[in-house]
Design an enzyme around this catalytic site. Sequence first.
Site, PDB file in Angstrom:
ATOM      1  N   GLU A   1      31.898  40.437  41.507  1.00  0.00           N
ATOM      2  CA  GLU A   1      33.043  41.311  41.250  1.00  0.00           C
ATOM      3  C   GLU A   1      33.449  42.054  42.525  1.00  0.00           C
ATOM      4  O   GLU A   1      32.595  42.573  43.248  1.00  0.00           O
ATOM      5  CB  GLU A   1      32.641  42.316  40.165  1.00  0.00           C
TER       6      GLU A   1
ATOM      7  N   ASP B   1      40.937  34.475  40.041  1.00  0.00           N
ATOM      8  CA  ASP B   1      41.564  34.288  38.735  1.00  0.00           C
ATOM      9  C   ASP B   1      42.367  32.989  38.706  1.00  0.00           C
ATOM     10  O   ASP B   1      42.319  32.231  37.733  1.00  0.00           O
ATOM     11  CB  ASP B   1      42.485  35.471  38.415  1.00  0.00           C
TER      12      ASP B   1
ATOM     13  N   TYR C   1      42.320  49.996  43.150  1.00  0.00           N
ATOM     14  CA  TYR C   1      41.821  48.650  43.426  1.00  0.00           C
ATOM     15  C   TYR C   1      42.006  48.324  44.919  1.00  0.00           C
ATOM     16  O   TYR C   1      41.069  47.901  45.603  1.00  0.00           O
ATOM     17  CB  TYR C   1      42.586  47.646  42.554  1.00  0.00           C
TER      18      TYR C   1
HETATM   19  C1  GLA Z   1      41.026  41.420  39.658  1.00  0.00           C
HETATM   20  C2  GLA Z   1      41.590  40.511  40.749  1.00  0.00           C
HETATM   21  C3  GLA Z   1      40.548  39.481  41.200  1.00  0.00           C
HETATM   22  C4  GLA Z   1      39.228  40.173  41.552  1.00  0.00           C
HETATM   23  C5  GLA Z   1      38.799  41.129  40.434  1.00  0.00           C
HETATM   24  C6  GLA Z   1      37.582  41.923  40.808  1.00  0.00           C
HETATM   25  O1  GLA Z   1      40.796  40.690  38.500  1.00  0.00           O
HETATM   26  O2  GLA Z   1      42.730  39.837  40.277  1.00  0.00           O
HETATM   27  O3  GLA Z   1      41.040  38.740  42.285  1.00  0.00           O
HETATM   28  O4  GLA Z   1      39.319  40.827  42.771  1.00  0.00           O
HETATM   29  O5  GLA Z   1      39.831  42.024  40.097  1.00  0.00           O
HETATM   30  O6  GLA Z   1      36.503  41.074  41.024  1.00  0.00           O
END
Ligand code: GLA
Length: 389
Positions: free
Chosen positions: A17, A154, A206
């Site tokens: 993560e 993702d 984030y």
């Molecule tokens: C989101 C982002 C991913 C990743 C996660 C954390 O989902 O879209 O690319 O960075 O957060 O792991």
Amino acid sequence: MDQDSLAVPGRVNLIGEHIDYHGLAVLPMAIGRSVRVSFRARSDREIQVASAGYGCRQFEWTANLACAAPGDWENYVRAAAQAVSRQWGVGLGIDAEIESDLPSAAGLSSSTALLVAVALCLLRANRLSPTFEELMEILPEGEQFVGTRGGGMDHAAVLASLRGCASLIEFDPPRMRAIPIPGGWAFLVAHSLERAEKSGPRREEYNARRAAGSAALKQLGFRSYREVLARLPEELPENFAQRLAGRERDSFLHVTTEALRVWDAVQAMERCEPQLFGRVLNESHASLRDRLQVSCPALDRLVDTAMESGALGARLTGAGFGGCAVVFCRAGDVEAVEQGLRERYYRGQPGFDPRRHLIRAAAASGALANSPTTHRGDAESAEATRRKP
Ligand code: GLA
């Protein structure tokens, strides 16, 4: 063009993560909830998308699209169109209808699934069938249109995962290795009932995590985290971290230790060692909570409740700040764990809806596996399966 349709699943990240954007390997799997689109090519450049429950959006596809209102789902449709046209030029628009059983703002990639689905519709409507690698060049970058500086986990997971397997995803260049999930292992996705809006106020939080991790790297004089990892067999992450302070130190320690945990988890899966797999999941959660500080009291309580209910491991999944936890247990214990969560976490919570908030997650195929036009992604996955890390 006749009516056509496609589906893009969501994903749950098992481990790895907040490290994909630093180019480090992660281990998600696609799940059996998806964004489904039926569509038809138009003869002009209009893109019209209707979504059950969210209304209709329409705009003209031009080479330089502006953003729609902040937080509006239209931005993901625009991001898809922009990503496609950057590489292949503006083409014919589409009329599309979207349905989804993927909970939004849950950390299950509903926005990426939407973006990928619209991009695949536009490509198909224009008779283009790019490979997995070509899609990976445009889609993660394309999502930065909405302002989130995410990584490629993702997109890779929802495109190329294989049924019954977790997906070990590596970057630069993107590669996928399917890791079969041992029989008797089960995963639940449990929602904390706190929304985790990716494009909303949490976006800056984030992006700040990514910035702190990059700043740490720069202060230490490394060009990439892969360079750091190459030194880890001889050195401990803590040795490097001594030269850092505050957020940079914490981010550096999270990123490096999480990267090592991914490989421990892959090994545990390959050797069918459920206790070890569960332990690294718990360590991941502790690191996300204490070092990266992307958890919240509700997620921590959810993880603790899952463990008290018989899980072998549990952790927040996705960006954090709310959303879901992934809970790992033996298949024979799944009902007891579910029951424990219902009684000790969800009881008395008026917003709780078991169909959306407590999901048994089986590893599903990505969009390319079901697509007649893009078989190469599949072939690559199969090829990568034969490679060792
Ligand atoms: C989101 C982002 C991913 C990743 C996660 C954390 O989902 O879209 O690319 O960075 O957060 O792991």
